[in-house]
Design an enzyme around this catalytic site. Sequence first.
Site, PDB file in Angstrom:
ATOM      1  N   LYS A  73       0.835  -1.197   0.000  1.00 24.28           N
ATOM      2  CA  LYS A  73       0.000   0.000   0.000  1.00 24.28           C
ATOM      3  C   LYS A  73       0.872   1.249   0.000  1.00 24.28           C
ATOM      4  O   LYS A  73       2.011   1.198   0.477  1.00 24.28           O
ATOM      5  CB  LYS A  73      -0.859   0.022   1.279  1.00 24.28           C
ATOM      6  CG  LYS A  73      -2.007  -0.964   1.292  1.00 24.28           C
ATOM      7  CD  LYS A  73      -2.810  -0.851   2.578  1.00 24.28           C
ATOM      8  CE  LYS A  73      -3.956  -1.840   2.615  1.00 24.28           C
ATOM      9  NZ  LYS A  73      -4.983  -1.591   1.582  1.00 24.28           N
ATOM     10  N   ARG A  91     -10.439 -11.474   1.845  1.00 27.05           N
ATOM     11  CA  ARG A  91     -11.266 -12.556   1.286  1.00 27.05           C
ATOM     12  C   ARG A  91     -10.544 -13.893   1.342  1.00 27.05           C
ATOM     13  O   ARG A  91     -11.171 -14.942   1.403  1.00 27.05           O
ATOM     14  CB  ARG A  91     -11.687 -12.188  -0.150  1.00 27.05           C
ATOM     15  CG  ARG A  91     -10.550 -11.987  -1.095  1.00 27.05           C
ATOM     16  CD  ARG A  91     -10.948 -11.191  -2.351  1.00 27.05           C
ATOM     17  NE  ARG A  91     -10.954  -9.750  -2.110  1.00 27.05           N
ATOM     18  CZ  ARG A  91     -11.278  -8.846  -3.019  1.00 27.05           C
ATOM     19  NH1 ARG A  91     -11.658  -9.220  -4.234  1.00 27.05           N
ATOM     20  NH2 ARG A  91     -11.263  -7.565  -2.729  1.00 27.05           N
TER      21      ARG A  91
HETATM   22  N1  BES Z   1      -8.233  -3.716   4.364  1.00 29.66           N
HETATM   23  C1  BES Z   1      -8.335  -3.318   3.012  1.00 29.66           C
HETATM   24  C2  BES Z   1      -9.618  -2.534   2.736  1.00 29.66           C
HETATM   25  C3  BES Z   1      -9.654  -1.134   3.284  1.00 29.66           C
HETATM   26  C4  BES Z   1      -8.913  -0.144   2.683  1.00 29.66           C
HETATM   27  C5  BES Z   1     -10.458  -0.825   4.325  1.00 29.66           C
HETATM   28  C6  BES Z   1      -8.959   1.153   3.170  1.00 29.66           C
HETATM   29  C7  BES Z   1     -10.539   0.464   4.801  1.00 29.66           C
HETATM   30  C8  BES Z   1      -9.781   1.455   4.231  1.00 29.66           C
HETATM   31  C9  BES Z   1      -8.329  -4.543   2.097  1.00 29.66           C
HETATM   32  O1  BES Z   1      -7.550  -5.595   2.526  1.00 29.66           O
HETATM   33  C10 BES Z   1      -7.798  -4.089   0.791  1.00 29.66           C
HETATM   34  O2  BES Z   1      -6.649  -3.721   0.758  1.00 29.66           O
HETATM   35  N2  BES Z   1      -8.618  -4.115  -0.249  1.00 29.66           N
HETATM   36  C11 BES Z   1      -8.217  -3.674  -1.527  1.00 29.66           C
HETATM   37  C12 BES Z   1      -8.773  -4.632  -2.529  1.00 29.66           C
HETATM   38  C13 BES Z   1      -8.229  -4.435  -3.931  1.00 29.66           C
HETATM   39  C14 BES Z   1      -6.766  -4.814  -3.961  1.00 29.66           C
HETATM   40  C15 BES Z   1      -9.029  -5.271  -4.879  1.00 29.66           C
HETATM   41  C16 BES Z   1      -8.762  -2.277  -1.749  1.00 29.66           C
HETATM   42  O3  BES Z   1      -9.862  -1.979  -1.287  1.00 29.66           O
HETATM   43  O4  BES Z   1      -8.043  -1.454  -2.307  1.00 29.66           O
HETATM   44 MN    MN Z   2      -5.548  -5.403   1.890  1.00 32.31          MN
END
Ligand code: BES
Ligand code: MN
Length: 503
Positions: free
Chosen positions: A286, A360
């Site tokens: 990230k 997931r």
């Molecule tokens: N934990 C995150 C989702 C999230 C992001 C929650 C920001 C709250 C604030 C999750 O694991 C994630 O990183 N999801 C990705 C999925 C994508 C790679 C398809 C996302 O939401 O960017």
């Molecule tokens: Mn994630």
Amino acid sequence: MDFSIKACDWSKGTEASFLTGKSDCVVIGVFEAQTLSGAAFTIDNAIGGTISRVIKAGDMDGKAGSTLFLPEVGGIGASRVLLVGLGKQDAFGQKAYGEAVKAAWRAILGTKIAQTTFTLAQLPVKERASDWAVRAAILALRGEAYRFTQMKSKPDTTVRSLKRIVFSVDAADEKPARLAAKQGTAIANGMDLTRDLGNLPGNVCTPTYLAATAKKLARDWTLKVEVLGQRQIEALKMGAFLSVTKGTVEPPQFIVLRYQGASAKAAPVVLVGKGITFDTGGISLKPGEGMDEMKYDMCGAGSVLGTIRAVAEMGLKLNVIGIIPTCENMPSGLATKPGDVVTTMAGLTVEVLNTDAEGRLILCDALTYAERFKPAAVIDIATLTGACIIALGHHNSGLFSKDDALAGELLDASREADDPAWRLPLDDEYQDQLKSNFADLANIGGRPAGSVTAACFLSRFTERYSWAHLDIAGTAWKSGAAKGATGRPVPLLAQFLIDRAAQ
Ligand code: BES
Ligand code: MN
Ligand code: ZN
């Protein structure tokens, strides 16, 4: 804080003990129309018309959210009166009541008041009874009073004077109001636990810490708990879960916490919580900005623990099982790489196109594990997708289910508990986005409808029972100056279980 209920039908001759009883404050409401009724009318008479005079002078206009202390009042046992503006009477519903109550607690928490009488739960709130109002007031107060200071070097010095709150209710409402007070306290305690777990940093609230918390809950509330470690997770062939924990040295845990409030034969409700104690994204790292907030990526797990604590304290007559897959998502030389293919416990293979779509992956194996309990319903709770924040913002949790009856129950509970959720689609059309050239399915479905495709992924592992998914990415915590966990969706889940237990 201690909450009690006392019957009082104002102006019917039963209010004498209320008027003479010693306290530091009595809270009463004033509508914009400024005609006093009920408690306000009776207390105004008892103190010689001060309220009427204050209103006439324009110092309290009844506008929603306004408050005014009348100090040193004579003629009643309370030493102060707190007037609370209620807005327009014909608009006095759930929301206006909530605002008035919050304003009252804010005013009181800023003083040295130790005991107060609270009459607002007797007001006519549209479509809501007094017991609802008592519970909402308790949750609002506990929400306002919550502080997280565990990680500060010096102990918390903010003194909280408020200790004792007496709710006046009509005699006919006394019994349900007592139950509501008990429920309100239990739900607030559950939310505090959920908030503490969320707010704790990732170096403290590790998978092992979550497991220790579950074990402590089991000791305190005589629950059954089982914690599986790496070896046992391997033996269960949870290849998707294991692929997420590969990059970290922090041991993963698989927690199963069981509350039995009904016959052992009664099918349980299973709650599955995402427990990523820190989500760096893994190799699909990230960006740095705001990454600290990914300590909150275990809020689904936290809400499962908080809800089970509340259920145990309420002593609900049903069976509830909490399942928490928990680990860190870290990059390293051992971490899962984009393109890697893993085999889930269900046997389906998954191409990990993005290691940041890890929630997931841990949930799908937990959802497969849930089958063994022959559940009445399974609800998973997860900070699953940033896309859910784009779709719904920070007010509504995302709700997904193919079962209209279950979705309806959850939406009803969310309204009753003032913990809103909004249903989003889960049509099979979206499944195409998860197609993989190399495995049975991919773990991402591209940018369009990112929350829906995440839910679609989970749906592939939930075909053997009635299931719903709550995406709490936008509701589990607040960012900015008020950064902190909210305790949601514990109120929604607790209400759903209260309603199920009453069926
Ligand atoms: N934990 C995150 C989702 C999230 C992001 C929650 C920001 C709250 C604030 C999750 O694991 C994630 O990183 N999801 C990705 C999925 C994508 C790679 C398809 C996302 O939401 O960017
Ligand atoms: Mn994630
Ligand atoms: Zn995550």
